[in-house]
Enzyme design. Sequence first.
Site, short mmCIF file in Angstrom:
data_model
loop_
_atom_site.label_atom_id
_atom_site.label_comp_id
_atom_site.label_asym_id
_atom_site.label_seq_id
_atom_site.Cartn_x
_atom_site.Cartn_y
_atom_site.Cartn_z
N HIS A 155 48.94 -5.58 -5.94
CA HIS A 155 48.86 -4.35 -5.13
C HIS A 155 49.67 -4.48 -3.86
CE1 HIS A 155 45.32 -3.32 -7.65
NE2 HIS A 155 45.04 -4.61 -7.51
N SER A 276 76.22 -0.35 8.76
CA SER A 276 76.02 1.08 9.04
C SER A 276 77.13 1.56 9.96
CB SER A 276 74.66 1.27 9.72
OG SER A 276 74.66 2.44 10.51
N GLU A 289 70.19 -2.04 -3.96
CA GLU A 289 69.82 -0.62 -4.04
C GLU A 289 70.62 0.10 -5.13
OE1 GLU A 289 68.74 0.91 0.36
OE2 GLU A 289 70.57 -0.24 0.23
#
Length: 439
Positions: A155, A276, A289
């Site tokens: 979890h 970035s 990703e």
Amino acid sequence: MKLWGGRFKESESKLMEDFNSSLSFDKTLYKQDITGSIAHVEMLSKCGIISVSEGNLIKQGLEEILSDIESGKLNIEGSYEDIHSFVESNLTSRLGEVGKKLHTARSRNDQVAVDMRLYAKEAAKEVAENIKTLVSTLTELGEKNSGVIMPGYTHMQRAQVVTFKYYMLAYVSMFKRDVKRLNSALEILNESPLGCCALAGTTYNIDREYTAEKLGFSKPVDNFLDGVSDRDYLIELQAAFSIIMMHLSRLSEELIIWSSKEFGFIQISDEFATGSSIMPQKKNPDAAELIRGKTGRVYGALVSILTMMKSLPLAYNKDMQEDKEPFFDSVKTVLSSIQVMAGMLKTLTVKGDRMKEAVKLGFLNATEVADYLVLKGMPFRDAHGVVGSIVLYCEEKSCSIEELSLEELKGFSQLFEEGVYEYIDYENSLEKGIKNQMK
Ligand code: ARG
């Protein structure tokens, strides 16, 4: 340039011609198409359906086309309907009349079926080889960091202590199953549809065993109708590719989380990260990703082909031309995703200290404390309750269980004795637990 037209009065609309043309994507199959045609023409001359000298001329012509494509002398372009028309028209313009004999006792339906099977075989083998490299990379990464312990989660909450190596070996098990899945699909698809012709075979006395063997198949397919319209093997491989991407995506997700400042368990190398344009401090895990994102694309291809095949009556239908773009795209996507994942793993830094810190702060020996009490005679359910209260107490005191004094522990149960500290030591519990299973 068309392979048909005799029964037509008017010419095809330009709109229809573009809509129907598959050359822009089935040119991927040029090698398989020529290989299939060479086997076919050898069979035709062996069976006396064309003469030996005609067979030799056609074979030579096909080999020249192949080498001209590969050297860049011949570009696959023009207003041809598909790769089959391109090769055949090219052959006839090189050889004249004899080129027109290539398509004797064959249809584009069995031709495209054999091309796709040959392509699928090569692709599946290449994917399997790449996964084997990834498996070695994961094994080496675990080995290189074999002393590192970390929290295992359920979890997404800290649960019990594991080793980093053991964590990597979980993915090794998944990827090994993926190789088995590919091999099983390869075994099932290894039958040649060449000679099924359009749907019902041919009256020529052809030799399907001969072409099957020449092309590396274990046998010819049993049924012609099925042979030209079976795309199960593509769906099976697509499913295997989807499972591979699912595994890669889970691993990507872990790397993304672990590389965050909050976790700080790993550092992804500059080679596989990006920055970035506005925030100078950022280092983003784009490779992971993208793999996670591309998983959707491969799942999409599986659903596309499954849906395209749904409800198709026997035998060949033009719908089936729609199998190619998703399948080719998936092969490319799966291969690049596996390679990028291996590159990322080879260059990442494992921060063992941070992982150990997380182990200490996570009450990861709580289960062992309960087991200790069980060993001393307490039923497990009661021990579970006692340790729950200890954890609550520790949380209020902001300390770990092993930091409590024996007196404090005895306050929860008289069964605690000095030996508890050794019993609940993280390395010791690993020794008792998963270490046994790693042998
Ligand atoms: N381009 C077709 C395909 O990819 C193969 C040609 C079969 N065409 C036909 N008219 N029977 O499925």
